[in-house]
Scaffold this active site. Structure first.
Site, short mmCIF file in Angstrom:
data_model
loop_
_atom_site.label_atom_id
_atom_site.label_comp_id
_atom_site.label_asym_id
_atom_site.label_seq_id
_atom_site.Cartn_x
_atom_site.Cartn_y
_atom_site.Cartn_z
N GLU A 1 82.24 -9.37 -25.87
CA GLU A 1 81.57 -9.70 -27.12
C GLU A 1 80.15 -9.15 -27.13
O GLU A 1 79.49 -9.08 -26.10
CB GLU A 1 81.51 -11.23 -27.29
CG GLU A 1 82.85 -11.92 -27.16
CD GLU A 1 82.72 -13.43 -26.96
OE1 GLU A 1 81.57 -13.93 -27.01
OE2 GLU A 1 83.74 -14.10 -26.75
N LYS B 1 76.32 -9.05 -27.21
CA LYS B 1 75.28 -9.99 -26.78
C LYS B 1 74.08 -9.82 -27.69
O LYS B 1 73.35 -8.83 -27.59
CB LYS B 1 74.88 -9.76 -25.32
CG LYS B 1 73.94 -10.84 -24.80
CD LYS B 1 73.57 -10.64 -23.36
CE LYS B 1 72.83 -11.87 -22.83
NZ LYS B 1 71.68 -12.27 -23.65
N ARG C 1 68.67 -24.11 -26.64
CA ARG C 1 69.34 -24.13 -25.35
C ARG C 1 68.75 -25.19 -24.43
O ARG C 1 69.40 -25.63 -23.48
CB ARG C 1 69.28 -22.75 -24.67
CG ARG C 1 67.89 -22.30 -24.29
CD ARG C 1 67.96 -20.94 -23.60
NE ARG C 1 68.69 -21.03 -22.35
CZ ARG C 1 69.45 -20.05 -21.86
NH1 ARG C 1 69.59 -18.94 -22.53
NH2 ARG C 1 70.06 -20.19 -20.71
#
Length: 527
Positions: free
Chosen positions: A212, A214, A234
């Protein structure tokens, strides 16, 4: 328990490289504290106070000149420190700076020299003693005599290791098993290790993988429960009010409950095809706005592909929960099918493959569009939140620069006694023999390199200045070091107007003269 016992345990952890000894030391500390003290001890030993950001910076801490209490007469209790931190976190408004200083002075008057040192670094988030959350998690399991896997899973779902430590002590494995994913409560994100190439990444994850793009954005985790939407970073901080466009997007999806993992990203062109620079995204990410309101006319799901979603866009790569069903234990392939159904055009592009040629094509496409690389994820892997396991690998092209060392800072914690943090500079092509500082770097230094450079820098030293609470040794600009980095960003901190991103030392270059170092123009070109 006396706070001095936490400090002593921290010092012992900092003095050893052995992971098993670190865990055993922390586990012994946790066994000896009362249940009421347990969450405070866990928070302190990980360097993250329970109160979060307390509002005390280096300036306040460095200006305190309080004689320490005698080393042989410690009197501070763990709960004394916790109560004072809570008091500090609640101070605001006119006169708050003076009130914080007075409150800190009262705490420091009761602290020994070692406790003062520990408190200062705990307050400003600079406690580097080698007690990362992973090690403390192991210690929690060992101290409560419960399976490590049970603690890890509960910690990832609760997003609160101090709380999980209490559950492990009081309720054991059964209590840990009862911890479930809760909507509107952030989950620790799954993390990735690195790989040098897509071929290596495929080999490491084994078998088929999802390759995928990034994106170079800001990691977000989005929760929705009915009409309520929350967006977390995060680090599990709530930033819902800063991202009204993404709020509107999630509020308009045709579902009732969802937890998504993704990126907030800005676009550098009107067509939304090329990503904005990371620093610009982060700058916009930090702009505060009013708490978003539920729109009177929610976005029509059929018009999602063209709906405006505010200052920052969103793209998603995983789904953890959907309409009452936890999805963490499903394979990645199964989760991606659900994700596609839910977010459609907002899914990050990728392809399932075990062919290095196909994976390389995905990487080339991502780089051509302006993204930073790819993620390679084992197709059959569950979502292991809070872990930097081997099932996910990130692949980014490595950039290197040859820079000159201008100074280094004396380390602390495990690096105490070594010159560690390097001050790095690029050559000024307009002024022969002159250098322009572009950043600092302490990553990538082995014990062997630390030992060598500490001795070498003292030979090259031209003076010492005490900055904040750390010693800086300035050296003659004679050493060239090869630095790996992810790129550069604009900066007002350094005179060259540019700073390095995620710099780490690869090796010293004794074969190169400072006149052969990269120029400031080369660094600026990375913008």
């Amino acid at each position: 328990m006396l706070f001095a016992e936490v400090v002593a345990a921290s010092q012992e952890v900092a003095s050893t490289r052995a992971r098993s000894r670190k865990i055993a030391t922390i586990a012994d500390l946790l066994r000896r504290v009362d249940v009421e003290e347990l969450p405070v001890a866990v928070a302190c030993i990980t360097g993250e106070p329970r109160q979060g950001k307390i509002g005390v910076g280096w300036r306040t801490v460095s200006q305190l000149e309080v004689p320490p209490a005698p080393d042989d007469q410690p009197s501070l209790g763990i709960l004394d420190v916790d109560r004072t931190f809570t008091e500090l976190a609640g101070i605001g408004g006119p006169g708050s700076q003076a009130l914080r200083a007075a409150t800190l002075t009262g705490l420091y008057e009761r602290a020994t020299a070692a406790e003062q040192w520990f408190l200062g670094r705990l307050l400003v988030g600079e406690l580097r003693q080698g007690a990362l959350a992973g090690i403390v998690t192991d210690a929690v399991a060992q101290s409560a005599d419960v399976p490590l896997a049970a603690v890890r899973r509960a910690a990832m779902l609760a997003g609160d290791l101090p709380r999980v430590a209490v559950i492990a002590r009081r309720d054991g494995e059964a209590g840990l098993a009862a911890v479930r994913l809760a909507l509107l409560r952030p989950v620790q994100p799954m993390l990735a290790q690195t790989a040098e190439s897509v071929a290596e990444a495929l080999e490491l994850v084994g078998g088929a993988a999802s390759v995928e793009w990034k994106l170079d954005g800001a990691r977000i985790q989005v929760h929705r429960a009915g009409d309520e939407v929350r967006i977390y970073t995060r680090n599990l901080n709530d930033v819902t009010s800063r991202l009204p466009g993404i709020f509107d997007l999630i509020r308009g999806l045709p579902l009732q409950q969802v937890v998504l993992d993704g990126e907030a990203i800005g676009w550098g062109d009107e067509d939304g095809e090329r990503p904005d620079r990371f620093q610009h995204t982060m700058s916009r990410f930090g702009r505060r706005s009013a708490t978003p309101e539920v729109p009177e006319n929610p976005v029509n799901p059929g018009d999602l592909a063209t709906a405006p979603i505010g200052d920052l866009d969103a793209r998603f790569f995983d789904i953890l929960h959907l309409d009452g069903e936890d999805l963490l234990d499903l394979s990645l392939v199964e989760r991606l099918l659900r994700l596609e159904q839910v977010v459609g055009p907002w899914r990050i592009p990728g392809q399932i493959t075990s062919d290095p040629v196909v994976a390389q094509a995905v990487l080339d496409e991502a780089l051509d569009v302006g993204h930073e690389g790819v993620m390679v994820k084992a197709a059959g892997s569950p979502y292991e939140a809070g872990r930097r396991g081997g099932a996910w690998r990130k692949v980014k092209p490595v950039r290197t620069l040859d820079l000159v060392v201008l100074a280094a800072e004396w380390g602390h914690g495990r690096r105490q006694g070594w010159l560690s943090n390097l001050h790095l500079a690029a050559r000024d092509p307009e002024r022969p023999g002159e250098f322009v500082m572009v950043g600092k770097c302490f990553k990538g230094l082995t014990d062997e390199l630390l030992t060598w450079q500490t001795e070498k820098f003292q030979e090259l030293a031209v003076g010492e200045d005490k900055g904040r609470d750390e010693w800086v040794v300035h050296v003659r600009p004679e050493l060239v070091v090869e630095i790996a980095l992810d790129g550069a960003q604009k900066s007002t901190r350094y005179s060259g107007g540019v700073a390095l991103r995620f710099a780490r030392v690869r090796r010293y270059r004794p074969d190169k003269d400072p006149s052969e170092a990269d120029t400031i123009d080369t660094v600026r070109a990375l913008l």
